[in-house]
Write a protein that holds these residues in place. Structure first.
Motif, mmCIF file in Angstrom:
data_model
loop_
_atom_site.group_PDB
_atom_site.id
_atom_site.type_symbol
_atom_site.label_atom_id
_atom_site.label_comp_id
_atom_site.label_asym_id
_atom_site.label_seq_id
_atom_site.Cartn_x
_atom_site.Cartn_y
_atom_site.Cartn_z
ATOM 1 N N LEU A 247 17.738 42.201 18.438
ATOM 2 C CA LEU A 247 17.657 40.980 16.727
ATOM 3 C C LEU A 247 19.580 40.665 17.763
ATOM 4 C CD1 LEU A 247 16.064 42.670 13.817
ATOM 5 C CD2 LEU A 247 14.731 40.952 15.856
ATOM 6 N N ASN A 248 19.547 39.682 17.653
ATOM 7 C CA ASN A 248 21.404 38.950 18.187
ATOM 8 C C ASN A 248 21.763 38.482 16.441
ATOM 9 O OD1 ASN A 248 20.391 36.012 16.915
ATOM 10 N ND2 ASN A 248 19.414 35.712 18.974
ATOM 11 N N ALA A 249 23.016 38.265 16.613
ATOM 12 C CA ALA A 249 23.840 38.618 14.940
ATOM 13 C C ALA A 249 22.932 36.765 14.355
ATOM 14 C CB ALA A 249 25.116 38.506 15.899
ATOM 15 N N ALA A 250 23.369 36.383 14.912
ATOM 16 C CA ALA A 250 22.476 34.840 14.930
ATOM 17 C C ALA A 250 20.985 34.943 13.679
ATOM 18 C CB ALA A 250 22.281 33.667 15.856
ATOM 19 N N GLU A 251 20.506 35.727 14.233
ATOM 20 C CA GLU A 251 18.927 36.076 14.084
ATOM 21 C C GLU A 251 19.309 36.956 11.955
ATOM 22 O OE1 GLU A 251 16.985 37.837 17.427
ATOM 23 O OE2 GLU A 251 15.885 35.670 17.970
ATOM 24 N N GLN A 252 19.870 37.265 12.540
ATOM 25 C CA GLN A 252 20.200 38.481 11.639
ATOM 26 C C GLN A 252 21.219 37.276 10.309
ATOM 27 O OE1 GLN A 252 18.921 40.873 12.149
ATOM 28 N NE2 GLN A 252 20.436 42.643 10.736
ATOM 29 N N GLU A 253 21.428 36.477 10.464
ATOM 30 C CA GLU A 253 22.461 35.746 9.652
ATOM 31 C C GLU A 253 21.403 35.198 8.225
ATOM 32 O OE1 GLU A 253 25.328 33.690 11.166
ATOM 33 O OE2 GLU A 253 27.288 35.217 11.968
#
Length: 258
Positions: A247-253
């Motif tokens: 999972l990338n940071a954008a998806e996490q945010e």
């Protein structure tokens, strides 16, 4: 063909659940006779039963990583109720579950007999629950919790809540992070997630009617709990599991803002 597949899978699943119910009843009766808590035996039998239950579901499971040899507090992302039989088949485990599950027909009783610890959301008894989990870990039993507190679609993680991770600190055990994902043709499976207003029966029928999907379980490096706060443990384990799930940071945010 689809109807035949559904009928055969339902028959298989029914037989497994019936046998599990009989087995749990026998153990429960034996406990009353000997007047002794047989938790280690119950956990081993539960693992055996969950392995058969997972085998009755349309999954092809691949496990990556080494299983711990010492009791730990397992933490995992949460996609579906099927996480429980699939993860519970790895080692003798107890789970932490919402209190409503205790009232589910058959499944709730089996979960209770398997050593599941139940928690009522918003009941204001987090301190008491934490002590209960600490005692469980100190007695040498593995315990698994889902720190997100709910299921997701598997595309991102919700924030890991740290309050129940205090039990690892208080009992001096490490965290065992685990990442589970469901894949179909290399992409997240749209059928496996159990989210929103889904009900158990509808989801089960959709699942059993679908072709088998891949399940990847990654057992990650343990996280020592010494000299860490519960929030540090929560953030660290969430980051490790997110990386394992790619999972990338954008998806996490986006997930945390939802």
């Amino acid at each position: 063909m689809a109807k035949l597949r559904l009928s055969l899978r339902l028959a298989h699943l029914t037989l497994v659940i019936a046998f599990g119910t009989l087995l749990a009843g026998i153990v429960s009766l034996f406990e009353r006779v000997v007047r002794h808590d047989l938790m280690p035996l119950r956990q081993r039998l539960t693992r055996w039963f969950l392995a058969r239950l997972g085998g009755a579901l349309p999954f092809r499971v691949r496990v990556v990583g080494e299983l711990p040899t010492q009791p730990m507090l397992w933490v995992s992302n949460h996609v579906s109720w099927t996480d429980i039989p699939l993860l519970g088949a790895l080692q003798p485990l107890s789970f932490l579950s919402k209190a409503e599950v205790r009232d589910w027909p058959v499944a709730g009783w089996l979960a209770h007999k398997g050593g599941t610890q139940f928690i009522r959301r918003g009941a204001g008894d987090s301190s008491q629950v934490g002590q209960q989990l600490t005692r469980h870990l100190q007695q040498g039993h593995h315990l698994l919790i889902f720190p997100e507190g709910t299921t997701t679609d598997g595309l991102a993680l919700r924030t890991f809540h740290g309050r129940l991770l205090s039990s690892a600190i208080d009992s001096g055990v490490a965290l065992q992070p685990v990442a589970i994902r469901y894949l179909r043709d290399g992409q997240p499976c749209p059928v496996a997630p159990f989210i929103g207003d889904d009900d158990m029966l509808s989801h089960l029928l959709r699942l059993l009617s679908s072709p088998a999907c891949e399940v990847e379980i990654r057992v990650l490096a343990p996280i020592p709990s010494e000299s860490r706060s519960r929030n540090e443990l929560a953030r660290h384990s969430q980051a490790i599991i997110a990386r394992a799930l790619l999972l990338n940071a954008a998806e996490q945010e986006q997930a945390e803002a939802a």
